[in-house]
Write a protein that holds these residues in place. Structure first.
Motif, PDB file in Angstrom:
ATOM      1  N   GLU A  69       3.033   4.704  -4.593  1.00  0.00           N
ATOM      2  CA  GLU A  69       3.242   3.319  -4.174  1.00  0.00           C
ATOM      3  C   GLU A  69       2.978   2.476  -5.406  1.00  0.00           C
ATOM      4  O   GLU A  69       1.831   2.229  -5.766  1.00  0.00           O
ATOM      5  CB  GLU A  69       2.229   2.946  -3.083  1.00  0.00           C
ATOM      6  CG  GLU A  69       2.619   3.398  -1.709  1.00  0.00           C
ATOM      7  CD  GLU A  69       3.506   2.399  -1.011  1.00  0.00           C
ATOM      8  OE1 GLU A  69       4.560   2.050  -1.573  1.00  0.00           O
ATOM      9  OE2 GLU A  69       3.139   1.952   0.082  1.00  0.00           O
ATOM     10  N   SER A  70       4.038   2.055  -6.087  1.00  0.00           N
ATOM     11  CA  SER A  70       3.857   1.331  -7.336  1.00  0.00           C
ATOM     12  C   SER A  70       4.797   0.144  -7.351  1.00  0.00           C
ATOM     13  O   SER A  70       6.006   0.307  -7.353  1.00  0.00           O
ATOM     14  CB  SER A  70       4.153   2.275  -8.508  1.00  0.00           C
ATOM     15  OG  SER A  70       4.028   1.589  -9.719  1.00  0.00           O
ATOM     16  N   ASP A  72       4.856  -4.478  -8.253  1.00  0.00           N
ATOM     17  CA  ASP A  72       4.118  -5.706  -8.528  1.00  0.00           C
ATOM     18  C   ASP A  72       3.747  -6.343  -7.203  1.00  0.00           C
ATOM     19  O   ASP A  72       4.622  -6.716  -6.424  1.00  0.00           O
ATOM     20  CB  ASP A  72       4.999  -6.684  -9.313  1.00  0.00           C
ATOM     21  CG  ASP A  72       4.773  -6.537 -10.797  1.00  0.00           C
ATOM     22  OD1 ASP A  72       3.622  -6.235 -11.176  1.00  0.00           O
ATOM     23  OD2 ASP A  72       5.713  -6.706 -11.563  1.00  0.00           O
ATOM     24  N   THR A  73       2.492  -6.480  -6.946  1.00  0.00           N
ATOM     25  CA  THR A  73       2.114  -7.039  -5.660  1.00  0.00           C
ATOM     26  C   THR A  73       0.759  -7.696  -5.761  1.00  0.00           C
ATOM     27  O   THR A  73       0.068  -7.558  -6.762  1.00  0.00           O
ATOM     28  CB  THR A  73       2.129  -5.940  -4.575  1.00  0.00           C
ATOM     29  OG1 THR A  73       1.954  -6.524  -3.306  1.00  0.00           O
ATOM     30  CG2 THR A  73       1.033  -4.923  -4.820  1.00  0.00           C
ATOM     31  N   ASP A  74       0.397  -8.435  -4.717  1.00  0.00           N
ATOM     32  CA  ASP A  74      -0.916  -9.063  -4.698  1.00  0.00           C
ATOM     33  C   ASP A  74      -1.861  -8.192  -3.867  1.00  0.00           C
ATOM     34  O   ASP A  74      -1.522  -7.074  -3.487  1.00  0.00           O
ATOM     35  CB  ASP A  74      -0.819 -10.483  -4.132  1.00  0.00           C
ATOM     36  CG  ASP A  74      -0.259 -10.500  -2.726  1.00  0.00           C
ATOM     37  OD1 ASP A  74       0.027  -9.408  -2.181  1.00  0.00           O
ATOM     38  OD2 ASP A  74      -0.115 -11.590  -2.155  1.00  0.00           O
ATOM     39  N   VAL A  75      -3.031  -8.732  -3.594  1.00  0.00           N
ATOM     40  CA  VAL A  75      -4.023  -7.944  -2.870  1.00  0.00           C
ATOM     41  C   VAL A  75      -3.519  -7.555  -1.478  1.00  0.00           C
ATOM     42  O   VAL A  75      -3.680  -6.411  -1.042  1.00  0.00           O
ATOM     43  CB  VAL A  75      -5.349  -8.728  -2.772  1.00  0.00           C
ATOM     44  CG1 VAL A  75      -6.285  -8.046  -1.819  1.00  0.00           C
ATOM     45  CG2 VAL A  75      -5.988  -8.838  -4.136  1.00  0.00           C
ATOM     46  N   ASN A  76      -2.848  -8.501  -0.780  1.00  0.00           N
ATOM     47  CA  ASN A  76      -2.287  -8.177   0.542  1.00  0.00           C
ATOM     48  C   ASN A  76      -1.331  -7.011   0.466  1.00  0.00           C
ATOM     49  O   ASN A  76      -1.347  -6.120   1.308  1.00  0.00           O
ATOM     50  CB  ASN A  76      -1.500  -9.366   1.094  1.00  0.00           C
ATOM     51  CG  ASN A  76      -2.408 -10.421   1.614  1.00  0.00           C
ATOM     52  OD1 ASN A  76      -3.354 -10.118   2.312  1.00  0.00           O
ATOM     53  ND2 ASN A  76      -2.134 -11.656   1.254  1.00  0.00           N
ATOM     54  N   GLN A  80      -1.459  -3.181   2.098  1.00  0.00           N
ATOM     55  CA  GLN A  80      -0.396  -2.524   2.860  1.00  0.00           C
ATOM     56  C   GLN A  80      -0.008  -1.188   2.217  1.00  0.00           C
ATOM     57  O   GLN A  80       0.232  -0.206   2.922  1.00  0.00           O
ATOM     58  CB  GLN A  80       0.820  -3.443   2.977  1.00  0.00           C
ATOM     59  CG  GLN A  80       1.742  -2.986   4.098  1.00  0.00           C
ATOM     60  CD  GLN A  80       2.834  -4.001   4.421  1.00  0.00           C
ATOM     61  OE1 GLN A  80       2.933  -5.039   3.781  1.00  0.00           O
ATOM     62  NE2 GLN A  80       3.640  -3.690   5.408  1.00  0.00           N
ATOM     63  N   ASN A  98      -6.096  -3.940  -7.810  1.00  0.00           N
ATOM     64  CA  ASN A  98      -5.834  -5.298  -8.276  1.00  0.00           C
ATOM     65  C   ASN A  98      -7.068  -6.182  -8.186  1.00  0.00           C
ATOM     66  O   ASN A  98      -7.080  -7.276  -8.717  1.00  0.00           O
ATOM     67  CB  ASN A  98      -4.729  -5.947  -7.446  1.00  0.00           C
ATOM     68  CG  ASN A  98      -3.350  -5.538  -7.919  1.00  0.00           C
ATOM     69  OD1 ASN A  98      -3.225  -4.629  -8.738  1.00  0.00           O
ATOM     70  ND2 ASN A  98      -2.335  -6.189  -7.410  1.00  0.00           N
TER      71      ASN A  98
ATOM     72  N   THR B  52      -1.958  -6.275   9.329  1.00  0.00           N
ATOM     73  CA  THR B  52      -1.114  -6.724   8.223  1.00  0.00           C
ATOM     74  C   THR B  52      -0.252  -7.919   8.633  1.00  0.00           C
ATOM     75  O   THR B  52       0.036  -8.795   7.826  1.00  0.00           O
ATOM     76  CB  THR B  52      -0.199  -5.572   7.756  1.00  0.00           C
ATOM     77  OG1 THR B  52      -1.003  -4.421   7.520  1.00  0.00           O
ATOM     78  CG2 THR B  52       0.539  -5.940   6.489  1.00  0.00           C
ATOM     79  N   ASP B 241      -9.885 -14.150  -3.330  1.00  0.00           N
ATOM     80  CA  ASP B 241      -9.040 -13.920  -4.497  1.00  0.00           C
ATOM     81  C   ASP B 241      -8.246 -15.197  -4.729  1.00  0.00           C
ATOM     82  O   ASP B 241      -7.585 -15.689  -3.821  1.00  0.00           O
ATOM     83  CB  ASP B 241      -8.111 -12.731  -4.208  1.00  0.00           C
ATOM     84  CG  ASP B 241      -7.295 -12.328  -5.422  1.00  0.00           C
ATOM     85  OD1 ASP B 241      -6.767 -13.233  -6.098  1.00  0.00           O
ATOM     86  OD2 ASP B 241      -7.191 -11.128  -5.687  1.00  0.00           O
ATOM     87  N   VAL B 244      -4.368 -15.111  -3.711  1.00  0.00           N
ATOM     88  CA  VAL B 244      -4.052 -14.230  -2.588  1.00  0.00           C
ATOM     89  C   VAL B 244      -2.864 -14.695  -1.749  1.00  0.00           C
ATOM     90  O   VAL B 244      -2.088 -13.888  -1.267  1.00  0.00           O
ATOM     91  CB  VAL B 244      -5.308 -14.002  -1.724  1.00  0.00           C
ATOM     92  CG1 VAL B 244      -5.616 -15.208  -0.883  1.00  0.00           C
ATOM     93  CG2 VAL B 244      -5.174 -12.772  -0.873  1.00  0.00           C
ATOM     94  N   GLU B 247       2.232 -15.550  -2.518  1.00  0.00           N
ATOM     95  CA  GLU B 247       3.485 -14.851  -2.214  1.00  0.00           C
ATOM     96  C   GLU B 247       3.939 -15.059  -0.769  1.00  0.00           C
ATOM     97  O   GLU B 247       5.030 -14.650  -0.391  1.00  0.00           O
ATOM     98  CB  GLU B 247       3.334 -13.357  -2.498  1.00  0.00           C
ATOM     99  CG  GLU B 247       3.348 -13.060  -3.982  1.00  0.00           C
ATOM    100  CD  GLU B 247       3.309 -11.574  -4.285  1.00  0.00           C
ATOM    101  OE1 GLU B 247       3.637 -10.781  -3.388  1.00  0.00           O
ATOM    102  OE2 GLU B 247       2.944 -11.223  -5.414  1.00  0.00           O
ATOM    103  N   THR B 294      10.264   4.319  -5.620  1.00  0.00           N
ATOM    104  CA  THR B 294       9.489   3.105  -5.789  1.00  0.00           C
ATOM    105  C   THR B 294      10.206   2.057  -6.645  1.00  0.00           C
ATOM    106  O   THR B 294      10.106   0.869  -6.401  1.00  0.00           O
ATOM    107  CB  THR B 294       8.078   3.449  -6.307  1.00  0.00           C
ATOM    108  OG1 THR B 294       7.382   2.272  -6.533  1.00  0.00           O
ATOM    109  CG2 THR B 294       8.104   4.269  -7.553  1.00  0.00           C
ATOM    110  N   ARG B 297      12.579  -0.069  -4.379  1.00  0.00           N
ATOM    111  CA  ARG B 297      12.104  -0.684  -3.142  1.00  0.00           C
ATOM    112  C   ARG B 297      12.363  -2.169  -3.076  1.00  0.00           C
ATOM    113  O   ARG B 297      12.817  -2.690  -2.065  1.00  0.00           O
ATOM    114  CB  ARG B 297      10.622  -0.416  -2.967  1.00  0.00           C
ATOM    115  CG  ARG B 297      10.462   0.948  -2.378  1.00  0.00           C
ATOM    116  CD  ARG B 297       9.145   1.145  -1.742  1.00  0.00           C
ATOM    117  NE  ARG B 297       8.930   2.579  -1.790  1.00  0.00           N
ATOM    118  CZ  ARG B 297       7.787   3.159  -2.028  1.00  0.00           C
ATOM    119  NH1 ARG B 297       6.732   2.420  -2.211  1.00  0.00           N
ATOM    120  NH2 ARG B 297       7.703   4.444  -2.064  1.00  0.00           N
TER     121      ARG B 297
END
Lengths: 343, 324
Positions: A69-70, A72-76, A80, A98, B52, B241, B244, B247, B294, B297
């Motif tokens: 699972e790679s 660019d993402t934030d903590v949320n 997930q 992160n 989530t 954060d 956070v 996005e 990946t 995606r």
């Protein structure tokens, strides 16, 4: 403390009923990787290296699937990612986090499902997780020692740090500052370059204008290239010593400047930490416990692979000189070295 | 499951075609996800999925109200960030201070929403530009409040968020609660005014609807739902954060559109947005469990969202055709 963590880890793996097809000593294992930042060559090397090492284990039937699972993402997004890995039924998760704190709750979900979690590159605060990282203080001390030796007692240095308040920055600077104090080196000022090459160059240009009597610069990672360019542009490379880094881009500048007597040092910050963590994960899943003295709280420090300096430059430049500028010199524990961390 | 789907279809038949498209997308997304993920209906998977969903569902409800009023709030994600860092600084790991933190978060949402409302309704700046600008103010303030990630949420809160009551995940109950709050608001005069102003501001003005005040109210309500989203994020992450929520902004707009609310304002509702938010989150799951490499995606995710947006737009097209 070390023993109790090891026991906790062992307990987690032994009651692994619903964590997919895994369990203590129940090969083959499924491994998940969660990486929340893909904007650097370092991370690409990290993923590629892990896939290579994984293929070797796979050929032996020790592991069966690597779920990557790679993105660019934030903590949320990383929460997930980790939940997806849990739902996939992996036996262990290797995570480049992160945040050092904001994933703690999801790590608890993972260990609750009997999954072993290993954090690399950035240690996390969660006690459910085993941190497999280099000692940032040691990393900083090596180059600070060298620089102190170069400028000598009473020498004047300026510092271009990463981001004030960032955990890795604080650990590194704390250690380096102590080295300079002990060696009687004067630190004229400390500035932040945000770990960004261009910012580092700008900051260094300003420092050169402000401080005419600088003997040396201590800096971190990719900012070394920016600092070098600033000093070079001011025509002061012959009078100012720079602590460098073990990345091809900086080493290329270093190589070109060696003819005029320029010296530097590059301490490896290895993307191969993921490979070291994979070896550790396989040992833990096999039901082995960390030997006392190898784990401090929940953190295992893997040794810094090697350092590029004047005596070793030719050797490492010969090996890595054909790589792209963004390539980091690398190294990881061998399986035997990793096994030495266990009882 | 087909029976339940049929029941749902019956119930929404009288409502709106666009609502039907959203429900159909949700049914397809759930069917595909559960086919690809063997443990989709297991209690851990359900609980973690709903956990989530909540932050996006909350911000999507807020965005819906702003969009219904004929506006758009591009600062909602930054408001989530600011409310969450303020709340985490207030709570500082102590359960006793949690009510205070909730109040602080709501206060931040209210203040941010009021600022946006004043800028848009009184200064009459374009909502997109104005809220884009205020988003930098809010995310800048968030960095001042909490310069580096940290702070902790009481263990009891993060645990309760992941718990279930009589087999029903707490996070699902929170989503139901958000929908109920919307239904209550829907009956209130302010929301009727929001629909009127978004549909035709001049006609609303002629009918003595306080147009400017209604617009301010829409942004304030948007900010309050952003604050609820912030609290859900804190319960989900357990820590603060300063980046956070950022996005979430565009995802909230996508959820609104998938939910069948017209971006022109005046038509739609938050019920669709709740489902739209869930569809968006399920798409991410589906792409993971479909083993999409990946590197691809993001590409596939974007393509699927475009497809969903297009599907959500079809009923509107059909409605437009006879009059054209």
């Amino acid at each position: 403390m070390a023993g109790s963590v090891a026991l906790l880890l062992a307990a987690c793996s032994s009651d692994d009923g619903d964590g997919g097809d895994g369990g203590s000593g129940d090969q083959p294992y499924t491994i998940g990787l969660s990486n929340g930042f893909v904007g650097s060559e370092w991370r690409t090397q990290m993923v590629d290296g892990l896939e290579e090492a994984f293929a070797e284990y796979e050929a032996e039937g020790v592991v069966d699937e690597l779920v990557v699972e790679s993105a660019d993402t934030d903590v949320n997004g990383q929460i997930q990612q980790i939940r997806n890995l849990i739902n996939r039924g992996v036996d262990a998760i290797i995570v480049n986090p992160n945040s050092e704190t904001a994933l703690d709750a999801v790590f608890r979900e993972a260990t609750g499902q009997g999954i072993e979690v290993f954090a690399i590159d950035q240690a996390v605060t969660s006690e459910d997780v085993t941190n497999v990282v280099i000692d940032q203080a040691e990393w900083a001390r090596i180059s600070a020692d060298w620089l102190a030796g170069q400028v000598g007692q009473g020498g004047n240095v300026v510092v271009v740090n990463g981001i004030a308040g960032h955990p890795a920055n604080e650990m590194r600077w704390g250690a380096a500052e102590q080295v300079f104090t002990d060696a009687g080196v004067n630190v004229l000022t400390v500035a932040d370059g945000n770990w960004d090459q261009a910012t580092g160059q700008q900051v260094m240009t300003n420092l050169l204008a402000t401080y005419p009597d600088v003997d040396g610069v201590w800096t971190q990672d990719g900012m070394a290239e920016g600092v070098f360019r600033a000093v070079d542009a001011a025509g002061r490379l012959d009078r100012i010593t720079i602590s460098g880094e073990a990345r091809v881009g900086f080493m290329r500048l270093w190589n070109d400047a060696r003819a005029t007597g320029f010296q530097s040092i590059g301490v490896v910050n290895p993307p191969g930490g993921a490979v070291s963590a994979l070896h550790m994960a396989v040992n833990v899943l096999d039901g082995r416990e960390f030997a006392s003295g190898t784990i401090d709280g929940n953190t295992v420090h893997v040794p810094i692979p090697y350092t590029v300096d004047e005596t070793t430059f030719d050797q490492y430049w010969g090996e890595a000189g054909s790589e792209s500028d963004a390539y980091s010199l690398d190294g990881s524990l061998t399986r035997d070295e990793a096994a030495d961390f266990f009882e | 499951m087909t029976g339940a789907a049929a029941g749902l279809v019956d119930r929404v038949r009288g409502v709106q075609l666009s609502g039907l498209a959203t429900v159909a997308m949700l049914v397809v997304a759930v069917a595909v996800n559960s086919a690809l993920q063997p443990n989709f209906w297991d209690s851990y998977a359900l609980t973690s999925n709903f956990a989530t969903f909540v932050p996006l569902v909350a911000i999507a409800v807020g965005q819906t109200i702003v969009v219904l009023s004929g506006g758009l709030d591009l600062s909602l994600g930054a408001q989530v960030t600011l409310a969450s860092v303020v709340a985490v600084q207030v709570v500082d790991g102590s359960l006793d201070r949690f009510p205070l933190a909730v109040a602080a978060a709501l206060g931040v949402g209210l203040a941010c929403g009021a600022l946006n409302g004043l800028v848009v309704a009184l200064l009459r700046l374009q909502p997109i530009v104005a809220t884009f600008a205020t988003s930098f103010v809010f995310s800048g303030l968030a960095l001042v409040v909490l310069p580096t990630p940290g702070g902790s949420v009481p263990f009891e809160i993060t645990t309760a968020y992941r718990d279930s009551v009589l087999g029903v995940p707490v996070a699902l109950l929170l989503i139901v609660a958000l929908a109920l709050v919307w239904l209550v608001l829907r009956r209130h005069r302010v929301l009727r005014h929001v629909y009127a102003v978004g549909g035709d501001a001049d006609a609303a003005y002629a009918s003595l609807v306080p147009v400017a005040r209604t617009r301010v109210w829409a942004y304030v309500l948007g900010g309050l739902f952003a604050a609820l989203s912030a609290l859900a994020i804190l319960a989900n992450t357990g820590s603060g954060d300063p980046f956070v929520g950022n996005e979430l902004t565009l995802a909230s707009v996508a959820a609104v559109v998938i939910g069948g609310t017209a971006l022109a304002g005046g038509r739609g509702g938050a019920g669709g947005s709740v489902l739209g938010a869930i569809v968006l989150a399920l798409v991410t799951n589906i792409i993971f469990f479909a083993d999409v490499p990946t590197d691809y995606r993001q590409l596939v995710n974007g393509a699927v969202i475009i497809l969903a947006l297009a599907l959500a737009g079809i009923p509107a097209l059909q409605k437009r055709r006879p009059s054209a």
